[in-house]
Write an enzyme that holds these catalytic residues in place. Structure first.
Site, short mmCIF file in Angstrom:
data_model
loop_
_atom_site.label_atom_id
_atom_site.label_comp_id
_atom_site.label_asym_id
_atom_site.label_seq_id
_atom_site.Cartn_x
_atom_site.Cartn_y
_atom_site.Cartn_z
N PHE A 28 0.72 -1.13 -0.09
CA PHE A 28 -0.06 0.07 0.07
C PHE A 28 0.76 1.42 0.04
O PHE A 28 0.98 2.31 -0.71
CB PHE A 28 -1.03 -0.17 1.34
CG PHE A 28 -1.69 1.33 1.59
CD1 PHE A 28 -2.24 2.01 0.87
CD2 PHE A 28 -1.45 1.72 2.89
CE1 PHE A 28 -2.90 3.16 1.09
CE2 PHE A 28 -1.96 2.86 3.36
CZ PHE A 28 -2.71 3.47 2.43
N SER A 103 2.33 -6.11 8.00
CA SER A 103 1.87 -5.13 8.60
C SER A 103 0.55 -5.05 9.24
O SER A 103 0.16 -3.87 9.94
CB SER A 103 1.66 -3.86 7.48
OG SER A 103 0.59 -4.20 6.70
N ASP A 153 3.92 4.68 14.45
CA ASP A 153 3.48 5.16 15.94
C ASP A 153 3.29 4.28 16.82
O ASP A 153 3.33 4.58 18.07
CB ASP A 153 2.62 6.57 15.76
CG ASP A 153 1.11 5.95 15.45
OD1 ASP A 153 0.88 4.83 14.73
OD2 ASP A 153 0.19 6.84 15.17
N GLU A 154 2.74 2.94 16.33
CA GLU A 154 2.28 1.79 17.38
C GLU A 154 3.25 1.48 18.30
O GLU A 154 3.25 0.82 19.31
CB GLU A 154 1.63 0.86 16.76
CG GLU A 154 0.28 1.41 15.69
CD GLU A 154 -0.17 0.13 15.19
OE1 GLU A 154 -0.40 -0.98 15.58
OE2 GLU A 154 -0.86 0.47 14.13
N SER A 179 3.49 -4.62 16.58
CA SER A 179 4.25 -3.30 17.26
C SER A 179 5.61 -3.43 17.84
O SER A 179 6.58 -2.86 17.64
CB SER A 179 3.43 -2.24 17.85
OG SER A 179 2.61 -3.04 18.92
N LYS A 182 7.96 -4.13 15.05
CA LYS A 182 8.40 -2.82 14.48
C LYS A 182 9.43 -2.09 15.49
O LYS A 182 10.50 -1.52 15.11
CB LYS A 182 7.19 -2.03 14.03
CG LYS A 182 6.39 -2.56 12.90
CD LYS A 182 7.03 -2.52 11.63
CE LYS A 182 7.62 -1.35 11.02
NZ LYS A 182 8.03 -1.34 9.61
N ASN A 208 -2.53 5.54 8.19
CA ASN A 208 -2.31 5.94 6.64
C ASN A 208 -3.72 5.28 5.93
O ASN A 208 -4.18 4.20 6.28
CB ASN A 208 -1.21 5.40 5.60
CG ASN A 208 -0.10 6.05 5.97
OD1 ASN A 208 0.72 6.36 4.93
ND2 ASN A 208 0.46 6.41 7.06
#
Ligand code: NAD
Ligand code: TYD
Length: 374
Positions: A28, A103, A153-154, A179, A182, A208
């Site tokens: 995406f 994701s 931001d997670e 998260s 990440k 997003n």
């Protein structure tokens, strides 16, 4: 794999061209970023897109750039060290923009392993390959080489009653396996910057939305279900808050951070568009009715009666919100697309690309949907 035809000219003046290695460019945000970069730079840059095409990667997202001479697709897994090293060996890469990841939070709750594999170990492969290609014998780096790690931001966890915003100084406190993976990859990038002075930045962006988003995520899932007259599954009380950013604004921020940011810094991206999930769903329903032609039969089924409260997500983070003070002050970026405009652009895109939706929701998606929402 098409042949790479451009050679970089490093001499001053003339046709200087940067070569980008974009990972996860068939997903995406990656595909929107590639479109954005070709709109902005045209033939001045070359992009090599590396993607292994998981369920979330789709080359249809890039069909209008695939014939460009300055674009190359390489089907490879970022965990495949040899394949990644080969790309660096055969190309003088100037920029890495690292999107490739698993994701989706719900998938991470069901199957965390692949998240650690791709998001943590895959990032390590990318860091090592770039470091080995760019490092001089004395530990300095070749001129003007930059790595940008695209994160979320997670990683900061969840804001609760009385909290303000996530800042770059907010401690990492991830809750979901997504998260956590990440955050681990962010820490690895930070370790490379701190230990090896590796030339990199980390960006942490809010949620997003926009064209080409896979319909497992809130906004495209609700658009798709509403158009089919299917229930709109709301987790918990529907009052969890996300800070929504139109995907082109994210693409622009990434480019600005990479060209104008200070190496070694983290930048938060997002800003002041906090909405409860239930509000988002109501806006989608209203906007669909505003946009769909009067004689479209689907209108009859579109309405609040579709909203269905379902069991809450495990460990569901309550609120995410970014104050984009640092990126605004240091780089001059701010979100440009108002949500009311961005959601219209998004819904129009989905209405004009129903074949895309049909293709991505056939096969594996049906299986996922049945298991997830049974
Ligand atoms: P996506 O799931 O749509 O796309 C991920 C892409 O990565 C796909 O094309 C997939 O095929 C590819 N990929 C996955 N594993 C791979 C592997 N092992 N090797 C090579 N390619 C692989 O994701 P997205 O929403 O576009 O997110 C892109 C990045 O941005 C991710 O790193 C994500 O954490 C981050 N991010 C996303 C959001 C959001 O709201 N979607 C917000 C902030 C940050
Ligand atoms: P999502 O798009 O999965 O993004 P993230 O969890 O990474 O923020 O979900 C956004 C919000 O919408 C989140 O609070 C969970 C909620 N949600 C639902 O209520 N129903 C759904 O079917 C989905 C996919 C998400």
């Amino acid at each position: 794999m098409s042949e790479i035809k451009f050679l970089k000219e490093t001499s001053s003046g003339g046709n200087y061209m940067r070569t980008y290695l974009v990972t996860g460019g068939a997903g995406f945000i990656g595909s929107n970023y590639i479109h954005y970069m070709f709109r902005k730079y045209g033939d001045e840059i070359r992009i090599i897109n590396v993607d292994c095409l998981t369920y979330a990667g789709n080359l249809e997202n890039l069909k209008d750039v695939e014939n460009r001479e300055n674009y190359t697709f390489v089907k490879a897994d970022i965990c495949d060290k040899e394949a990644i090293e080969k790309i660096f060996a055969e190309n003088d890469i100037d920029r890495v923009v690292h999107f490739a990841a698993e994701s989706h939070v719900d998938r991470s709750i069901r199957n965390p392993e692949v998240f650690v594999q791709t998001n943590v170990l895959g990032t390590l492969v990318m860091l090592n390959a770039a470091k080995n290609a760019w490092e001089n014998e004395d530990g300095t780096y070749k001129e003007d080489k930059k790595f940008l790690h695209v994160s979320t931001d997670e990683v900061y966890g969840s804001l609760e009653e009385g909290d303000t915003y996530f800042y770059e100084t907010t401690p990492l406190d991830p809750h979901s396996p997504y998260s956590a993976s990440k955050a681990s990859s962010d820490m690895l990038v930070k370790a490379y910057m701190d230990t090896y002075k590796f030339p990199a930045n980390i960006t942490n962006c809010s949620n997003n939305y926009g064209p080409y988003q896979f319909p497992e995520k809130l906004i495209p899932l609700m658009i798709n279900n509403a158009l089919q007259g299917k229930n709109l599954p709301v987790y918990g009380d529907g009052k969890n808050v996300r800070d929504w950013l139109y995907v082109d604004d994210h693409a622009k921020a990434i480019d600005m951070v990479q060209e104008q940011g200070k190496l070694g810094e983290r930048y938060n991206i997002g800003g002041h568009n906090e909405k409860q999930n239930i509000e988002i769903i109501e806006i989608i329903l209203e906007t669909l009715l505003e946009i769909l032609p009067e004689n479209d039969e689907r209108r009859a089924n579109i309405g609040k009666q579709l909203i269905t409260y379902v069991e809450d997500r495990k460990g569901h983070d309550r609120r995410y919100a970014i104050a984009p003070d640092k990126i605004k002050a240091d780089i001059g970026w701010y979100p440009e697309t108002m949500f009311k405009d961005g959601i219209k652009l998004t819904i129009r895109w989905f209405l004009e690309n129903e074949e895309w939706m049909k293709n991505v929701t056939s096969g594996d998606y049906q299986k996922y949907y049945q298991e997830m929402y049974k």
